[in-house]
Design an enzyme around this catalytic site. Structure first.
Site, PDB file in Angstrom:
ATOM      1  N   LYS A 130       0.831  -1.203   0.000  1.00  0.00           N
ATOM      2  CA  LYS A 130       0.000   0.000   0.000  1.00  0.00           C
ATOM      3  C   LYS A 130       0.859   1.244   0.000  1.00  0.00           C
ATOM      4  O   LYS A 130       1.978   1.165   0.502  1.00  0.00           O
ATOM      5  CB  LYS A 130      -0.953   0.039   1.194  1.00  0.00           C
ATOM      6  CG  LYS A 130      -0.403  -0.328   2.564  1.00  0.00           C
ATOM      7  CD  LYS A 130       0.675   0.468   3.221  1.00  0.00           C
ATOM      8  CE  LYS A 130       0.638   1.944   3.325  1.00  0.00           C
ATOM      9  NZ  LYS A 130       1.824   2.512   4.016  1.00  0.00           N
ATOM     10  N   TYR A 215      -5.207   3.585   5.570  1.00  0.00           N
ATOM     11  CA  TYR A 215      -5.683   2.973   6.818  1.00  0.00           C
ATOM     12  C   TYR A 215      -6.876   3.730   7.383  1.00  0.00           C
ATOM     13  O   TYR A 215      -7.864   3.125   7.810  1.00  0.00           O
ATOM     14  CB  TYR A 215      -4.562   2.965   7.859  1.00  0.00           C
ATOM     15  CG  TYR A 215      -3.396   2.080   7.493  1.00  0.00           C
ATOM     16  CD1 TYR A 215      -3.529   0.692   7.486  1.00  0.00           C
ATOM     17  CD2 TYR A 215      -2.159   2.617   7.144  1.00  0.00           C
ATOM     18  CE1 TYR A 215      -2.466  -0.122   7.156  1.00  0.00           C
ATOM     19  CE2 TYR A 215      -1.089   1.803   6.818  1.00  0.00           C
ATOM     20  CZ  TYR A 215      -1.246   0.436   6.818  1.00  0.00           C
ATOM     21  OH  TYR A 215      -0.194  -0.365   6.483  1.00  0.00           O
TER      22      TYR A 215
HETATM   23  P1  NAD Z   1      12.108   1.091   3.072  1.00  0.00           P
HETATM   24  O1  NAD Z   1      12.641   2.422   2.720  1.00  0.00           O
HETATM   25  O2  NAD Z   1      12.536   0.496   4.371  1.00  0.00           O
HETATM   26  O3  NAD Z   1      12.434   0.039   1.920  1.00  0.00           O
HETATM   27  C1  NAD Z   1      12.352   0.364   0.550  1.00  0.00           C
HETATM   28  C2  NAD Z   1      13.181  -0.616  -0.247  1.00  0.00           C
HETATM   29  O4  NAD Z   1      13.145  -0.221  -1.611  1.00  0.00           O
HETATM   30  C3  NAD Z   1      14.659  -0.646   0.171  1.00  0.00           C
HETATM   31  O5  NAD Z   1      15.120  -1.964   0.163  1.00  0.00           O
HETATM   32  C4  NAD Z   1      15.353   0.155  -0.922  1.00  0.00           C
HETATM   33  O6  NAD Z   1      16.686  -0.264  -1.138  1.00  0.00           O
HETATM   34  C5  NAD Z   1      14.484  -0.169  -2.134  1.00  0.00           C
HETATM   35  N1  NAD Z   1      14.544   0.836  -3.192  1.00  0.00           N
HETATM   36  C6  NAD Z   1      14.663   0.568  -4.508  1.00  0.00           C
HETATM   37  N2  NAD Z   1      14.704   1.690  -5.221  1.00  0.00           N
HETATM   38  C7  NAD Z   1      14.632   2.720  -4.348  1.00  0.00           C
HETATM   39  C8  NAD Z   1      14.632   4.121  -4.497  1.00  0.00           C
HETATM   40  N3  NAD Z   1      14.700   4.721  -5.704  1.00  0.00           N
HETATM   41  N4  NAD Z   1      14.547   4.871  -3.369  1.00  0.00           N
HETATM   42  C9  NAD Z   1      14.423   4.298  -2.157  1.00  0.00           C
HETATM   43  N5  NAD Z   1      14.420   2.951  -1.955  1.00  0.00           N
HETATM   44  C10 NAD Z   1      14.525   2.173  -3.046  1.00  0.00           C
HETATM   45  O7  NAD Z   1      10.527   1.204   3.009  1.00  0.00           O
HETATM   46  P2  NAD Z   1       9.443   0.239   3.673  1.00  0.00           P
HETATM   47  O8  NAD Z   1       9.011   0.830   4.956  1.00  0.00           O
HETATM   48  O9  NAD Z   1       9.920  -1.156   3.666  1.00  0.00           O
HETATM   49  O10 NAD Z   1       8.221   0.428   2.653  1.00  0.00           O
HETATM   50  C11 NAD Z   1       8.169  -0.241   1.411  1.00  0.00           C
HETATM   51  C12 NAD Z   1       6.715  -0.328   0.950  1.00  0.00           C
HETATM   52  O11 NAD Z   1       5.979  -1.073   1.904  1.00  0.00           O
HETATM   53  C13 NAD Z   1       6.008   1.026   0.850  1.00  0.00           C
HETATM   54  O12 NAD Z   1       5.147   1.031  -0.242  1.00  0.00           O
HETATM   55  C14 NAD Z   1       5.220   1.132   2.139  1.00  0.00           C
HETATM   56  O13 NAD Z   1       4.075   1.927   2.026  1.00  0.00           O
HETATM   57  C15 NAD Z   1       4.877  -0.315   2.386  1.00  0.00           C
HETATM   58  N6  NAD Z   1       4.681  -0.623   3.806  1.00  0.00           N
HETATM   59  C16 NAD Z   1       3.572  -1.292   4.170  1.00  0.00           C
HETATM   60  C17 NAD Z   1       3.342  -1.589   5.490  1.00  0.00           C
HETATM   61  C18 NAD Z   1       2.114  -2.363   5.878  1.00  0.00           C
HETATM   62  O14 NAD Z   1       1.847  -2.473   7.071  1.00  0.00           O
HETATM   63  N7  NAD Z   1       1.367  -2.915   4.946  1.00  0.00           N
HETATM   64  C19 NAD Z   1       4.252  -1.197   6.470  1.00  0.00           C
HETATM   65  C20 NAD Z   1       5.398  -0.526   6.066  1.00  0.00           C
HETATM   66  C21 NAD Z   1       5.601  -0.241   4.729  1.00  0.00           C
END
Ligand code: NAD
Length: 364
Positions: A130, A215
């Protein structure tokens, strides 16, 4: 024990007869579907990979990462074979890998549409995190790509399978304490690091409303079981050094056809996590509500008490795998993701113009 095993096996056997073609090797009944996580950031590392160690119908089978050191450490920690490890460039070769049935996109929001469409074109079922995409147009393209490829599309809406959220939904939609009158549904946390992608409009899509809005919207719309007929919204920036081209917080109201009205705050400047529902003198709600660490709930009659697993994602992942096996549209479908993006677009328009925006759901 024997009987339970028999029921489980016969359910899977029946499912295999109904299953669509793209499920890797036969027999499906004995196979846990293979999931490849795309993007190994916080959410994939702390929640999805550990949850996939406890799922019954799917397993962590592959990874897609742009960071070679992560590939090495994940390979060692989860015994992932080299042939199931991809980077963003060679990702499309996943089409030739029968170990992977489902691709789970966990990248920054601006990359959801591209990688979901590439996964569908590779013949893989897709779960996308999401918010599903940056806008309704991208959602439509993702849904169309999955339809053409005859693969399932789901959104990472873990709360669709959480017992606390399902109970609030039951109380509201079944009008157990009467028709719902007001809903407060808010989520926020403090994030002032301007370097993170969530604060970059091109990557995150627009700050807290994009990240957390789904949410608050779901909490309200699923409690009444209706789609909002109109929204009003107010956007605020208090720290102009950090929040340059996005709102720091968006407060919004949704009007529902049955008479309920909701009020929400999404913010990147302080912690809030709550769903509160009223109907006349009765009330019920969750606090915390939306965080992945789990919900806690109460009604005017006392505390809610449900046994919940360590990770909410276990139920979400197993439900999707079973939907794939049964050829069934997931509860948290692409359509559900698109509905939330349509509401977010209306909220942002209302915040930018100061005008009430009426929503037309014809064709949805
Ligand atoms: P994060 O920043 O921790 O991870 C992002 C990942 O994408 C990293 O591994 C990074 O290396 C990679 N990536 C690739 N290209 C990139 C770029 N151009 N810039 C930045 N990162 C890049 O983020 P996250 O918290 O893991 O979130 C990832 C996704 O998951 C988002 O869409 C977020 O909304 C979603 N999310 C959902 C929930 C849930 O409860 N459903 C919780 C947290 C995050």
């Amino acid at each position: 024990m024997q009987r339970r095993k028999f029921i489980a096996q016969s359910t899977l056997a029946t499912a295999s007869l109904l299953a669509p073609a793209r499920l890797g090797c036969w027999p499906y009944a004995e196979k846990k579907l293979g999931v490849a996580l795309v993007g190994l950031g916080n959410y994939a590392t702390r929640q999805l990979a550990p949850a996939l160690q406890q799922t019954q119908h799917c397993r962590l089978a592959g990874i897609v990462t742009g960071t070679p050191s992560k590939a090495e450490s994940w390979k060692a920690q989860y015994q992932i074979p080299e042939k199931n490890i991809y980077n963003y460039n060679n990702f499309d070769e996943i089409r030739n890998n029968p170990d992977i049935d489902i691709v789970y996109v966990v990248l920054p929001n601006s990359m959801h549409a591209e990688f979901s469409i590439r996964a569908a074109k590779a013949g893989k079922h897709v779960i996308c995190e999401k918010p599903m995409a940056l806008n309704v147009k991208e959602c439509e393209q993702m849904i169309a790509a999955c339809k053409t490829a005859k693969v399932q599309l789901g959104v990472g809406y873990r709360l669709y399978y959480d017992p606390y959220h399902l109970e609030i939904r039951r109380l509201g939609t079944q009008k157990v304490h009467g028709a719902v009158k007001t809903i407060e549904s808010s989520l926020g946390f403090s994030m002032a690091d301007p370097k993170v992608w969530r604060l970059n409009k091109a990557l995150g899509g627009g700050g807290a409303i994009m990240d957390l809005g789904v949410y608050c919207i779901q909490g309200a719309r699923r409690t009444v079981g209706e789609l909002p007929s109109a929204v009003t919204a107010q956007g605020f920036v208090r720290d102009e050094k950090v929040f340059k081209d996005i709102f720091e917080m968006v407060m919004f109201q949704m009007e529902f056809p049955g008479g309920a009205v909701s009020n929400s705050t999404t913010t990147y400047s302080s912690y809030v996590d709550r769903l509160h529902v009223t109907s006349g003198y009765q009330w019920y709600g969750l606090q915390p509500s939306y965080n992945a660490t789990g919900a806690s709930g109460e009604t005017f009659e006392g505390k809610l008490n449900f046994q919940t697993p360590e990770f909410q994602q276990i139920a979400q992942l197993d439900a999707f795998a079973q939907d794939v096996l049964n050829g069934r549209t997931p509860e948290a479908s692409g359509q559900e993701g698109m509905i939330d993006l349509k509401i977010i677009e209306a909220i942002v328009k209302a915040a930018n113009t100061g005008k009430r925006v009426v929503l037309d759901w014809k064709g949805f």
